[in-house]
Motif scaffolding. Sequence first.
Motif, short mmCIF file in Angstrom:
data_model
loop_
_atom_site.label_atom_id
_atom_site.label_comp_id
_atom_site.label_asym_id
_atom_site.label_seq_id
_atom_site.Cartn_x
_atom_site.Cartn_y
_atom_site.Cartn_z
N GLY A 485 0.82 -1.20 0.00
CA GLY A 485 0.00 0.00 0.00
C GLY A 485 0.85 1.25 0.00
O GLY A 485 2.09 1.20 0.07
N ASN A 486 0.16 2.40 -0.06
CA ASN A 486 0.82 3.70 -0.06
C ASN A 486 1.03 4.13 1.38
O ASN A 486 0.08 4.49 2.08
N VAL A 491 -0.31 7.07 6.52
CA VAL A 491 0.07 7.91 7.66
C VAL A 491 -0.76 9.18 7.67
O VAL A 491 -1.18 9.67 8.74
N ARG A 492 -1.07 9.74 6.49
CA ARG A 492 -1.89 10.96 6.44
C ARG A 492 -3.29 10.70 7.01
O ARG A 492 -3.85 11.55 7.72
N ILE A 518 4.86 6.44 -1.41
CA ILE A 518 5.87 5.42 -1.11
C ILE A 518 5.16 4.09 -0.99
O ILE A 518 4.36 3.88 -0.07
N ARG A 519 5.38 3.19 -1.95
CA ARG A 519 4.77 1.86 -1.94
C ARG A 519 5.60 0.95 -1.03
O ARG A 519 6.83 0.90 -1.12
N LEU A 520 4.90 0.26 -0.16
CA LEU A 520 5.61 -0.53 0.84
C LEU A 520 4.71 -1.68 1.28
O LEU A 520 3.48 -1.56 1.30
N TRP A 521 5.35 -2.79 1.62
CA TRP A 521 4.62 -3.91 2.23
C TRP A 521 4.60 -3.67 3.75
O TRP A 521 5.65 -3.61 4.39
N PHE A 522 3.39 -3.52 4.30
CA PHE A 522 3.28 -3.32 5.75
C PHE A 522 1.94 -3.84 6.23
O PHE A 522 0.96 -3.90 5.48
N SER A 551 7.47 12.99 9.80
CA SER A 551 8.21 12.97 8.53
C SER A 551 8.44 11.53 8.10
O SER A 551 8.55 10.63 8.93
N ILE A 552 8.52 11.35 6.75
CA ILE A 552 8.80 10.03 6.17
C ILE A 552 9.96 10.19 5.20
O ILE A 552 9.93 11.06 4.31
N GLN A 553 10.98 9.35 5.37
CA GLN A 553 12.16 9.44 4.53
C GLN A 553 12.55 8.06 4.03
O GLN A 553 12.49 7.07 4.77
N LEU A 554 12.95 8.00 2.75
CA LEU A 554 13.52 6.78 2.18
C LEU A 554 15.02 6.76 2.45
O LEU A 554 15.69 7.78 2.32
N VAL A 555 15.53 5.59 2.83
CA VAL A 555 16.97 5.42 3.04
C VAL A 555 17.43 4.30 2.12
O VAL A 555 17.48 3.12 2.51
N PRO A 556 17.73 4.64 0.85
CA PRO A 556 18.08 3.58 -0.11
C PRO A 556 19.30 2.78 0.32
O PRO A 556 19.37 1.58 0.07
#
Length: 929
Positions: A485-486, A491-492, A518-522, A551-556
């Motif tokens: 999901g997004n 979170v919003r 941000i697409r993520l499995w959760f 805040s949401i951040q990607l950490v590649p």
Amino acid sequence: MKSLIASGRKLAILKPCIYLIILWIAGSCTTSPTPRTYRIGFSQCTNGDAWRQAMLAGMKKELSFYPQVSFRMKDAHDNSKLQQQHIREFLREGIDLLIVSANEAEPITPIVEEVFNRGIPVVILDRRTTSKLYTAYVGGNNLEVGHTAGSYASSLLRQHGNVLEVLGAAGASPAVDRHKGFVQGIAGYPGVRLTAQVQGDWKRPSVMRALPAVLRAHPEVDLIFAHNDRMALGAYQVCKQLGLDRRIRVIGVDGLAGPQGGIQFVQDKILTATLLYPPGGEEAIRTAMRILRKQPFEKENILSTMVIDSTNVLTMKLQTEKLASQQQDIQRQQQLLRAQLATYTSQQTILYVLAAALLGAMVLGVIVWRAFGINRRITRQLEGQNQEILSQRNQIQAFAERARVETEAKLRFFTNFSHELRTPLTLIMGPVEELLTNGADLSAGQRHDLSLVRRNTQRLLQLVNQLMDFRKIDVGKMPVRATEGNLVAFVREIMDVFEKPARQRGISLRFLPAEPSIRLWFDVNILDKVLFNLLSNALKFTPERGQITVSIQLVPAERSVRISVEDTGSGISEQDRAHIFEWFYQGNQDVAKGSGMGLALAMGLVRLHQGTLAFASEPGQGSTFTVTLPLELPAALRSTATSLPAPALMLTEEITPAQSPDDMPAVVSTGKDSEALVLVIEDNEEVNAFLAQKLRAHFQVKTATDGAEGLRMAAETIPDLIVCDVMLPGLSGLEVVAQLKGDWRTSHIPVVLLTARNAAEQQVEGVQAGADLYLTKPFNPTFLLENLRTLLSNRERQREHFRRAISVDTATVAPQRVDQKFLADLTAIVEANLSNSELSVEDVARSLGISRVQLYRKVKAVLGTGVTDFIQGIRLTKARQQLLDTELAIAEVAYRLGFSSPSYFSASFKAKYHISPSEFRALHTTPSV
């Protein structure tokens, strides 16, 4: 010749005996290694003679098991300088261990550190020093004692009442901590107020002098909490002198045994309860001996507390008396042992002297041998008695273990009970979901009501599930079912729940995602609980006009995503940082405490999700909690099921601040009478369900199955109408009506009596009891419905009558009936405080001796308006009268009637009468031409 032979035979007989005696004497003269003697010094400087005696008694009892200990005590009698001198004397005398019980922490800290640095173990008893340089601490938690007292006092007062606190000596750490804990304990109960305080000095005379004046100044006091039992006794004697001992409850602290102890006071009903504050003497000696013997020991030995009241005082007294009796037996046995040892020693000395002088005396040898045998038997008896004492101690330890097992059983029962609630909740949700899905012919009102049922059922089910999550995580049975999901949208949606409560407190709620999507499995359910707990904590600890940033951040580089929740609250103290993720840890924050499960549950859920939860905090600057989730999850944790909506959306009411009764939202309805609340009191389940079903289409309905429950619900909810059966278990319907009409909170509510008793005299009896309508069974539901509507219509006309009567002249409402008397009292209170611009609904409710909610419901039911509007109406009515007096300026009229400013007065006046105050004065005071 014969005499020589006889002499030879005697020598042959005596020779082995003399040889044995010599061997025995030689063995007796060999000195066996004596056990080492330990020298323990005890420096005492605490308050309270009874408590100090109990502490010393505990030490002496425990020391009785260690005869090799040399124990010396020096009492400084509350003088810290003298205590420093005593400790230095101990150092000069040479001690192996020091026990310190200080009255003031700071003056003693340097000398304690000096002793510790010299390599001498130091045990701090009861009151801490300001340094961590000590070997072990033994004592109670005064903060916990105060908190337990606050919670217990709130339960005694049923969460509503006024409390007076009798403080210990000013500046003493126990007094400070007990006051702080007590304030925290009652903080979770808004209805309980700390009305006044009396400064004591731990002794009864100080309370006897100061308390009478305070009680006369605060007659509303319902309960007194004293920081020890002696001051609590003084408080009780003052209450008895003033004739208040039957109304005011008194709680103390210490819970000591004996005729002058708190346990006896509770049994004699002098005190309502006392908080056990163990002196810790036995534990201090045990800890000291473990240290001296190089055995494992705990540095922090916190003694637990408990409430002693009428429910357990007899058990506590019997236990203390039994322990005292056992201690007396031990002392008697030890006295006997010392006497026997003294006898043995003296006999041994005599034996040495006689053996040296009369080595060949056979008689003396026999006597000595017999004495030795007697001593051995006595020693065996004493050993048996010591074993019995140890067995009794083991039994006490077994009782403690049994209590721990029972506590665990209670936790399992609570968890199982929570699990059992899932079945009826599911049975409720099933039919509701089916009706919402297949009920195409449902009206908007029906669909709204069903949606309300579904939403609140889901909310209740989630609360039950959260209670069960703790046990699931504990036993490793919490599954992870992740869906794609997004994350940003998810979170919003959760943040939308917190937007309104944050806005009401002036808190800025910001959302800063690094990417729009941000697409993520959760796992929706797990991550919802984690974020909901973090945002709830941030909102709880952030002051007004603060800021919360998500805040949401990607950490590649780490193949992860970080969700941070940052607040500008008070931060986390150094003491709490190491424990905030522990189960049931509540910390030392000043805000109302929760269950202590939120952060621990969040940590466990994040770990299940293959993530981490960390925090950074600066006291006074705020805290930041960071959830790090992996971008990829193992296939075993993924689910192909469709993602469900975030359950947190159902929990809005949990984090919304308590609404003012005057601002309560109106119920959405499609019919004009659907807002009315009808209470059905019927013990027959089928009839009860039938009535509820028939009325629910037109009204809001609540049901009760007996008279006592119905009276309670009527007082709590203030319904618009009550339908009651006459034949009820316990209280009959006629008694219910009589009590409803005699209580001013419910006197205005129309009551319809339903019964199978159809005799004329029985109907007359029902009407005489105060019923507004008397219907016999079987009844026509349509006829019942129309009668209810007629009664509600008549009630609305009565409200209009009261409003007109008040608007014409607030002093003309005659107190002829209960409702009219209530309005007369209410009007008199408002008129007496018209000039008070700070007059609030709470002030009026306090003057009437009721709660804010009860006042609002009563005024709403009688007048159809809020309390604030009622006060404003009286002020504006008085304003019309005073504006006719041309000698008063309009601004003066405004301030005399409690308006904060002339502009606000003009706006309010014009809003009600459609004319400004100056135009009104000109219209009514200028003579016509």
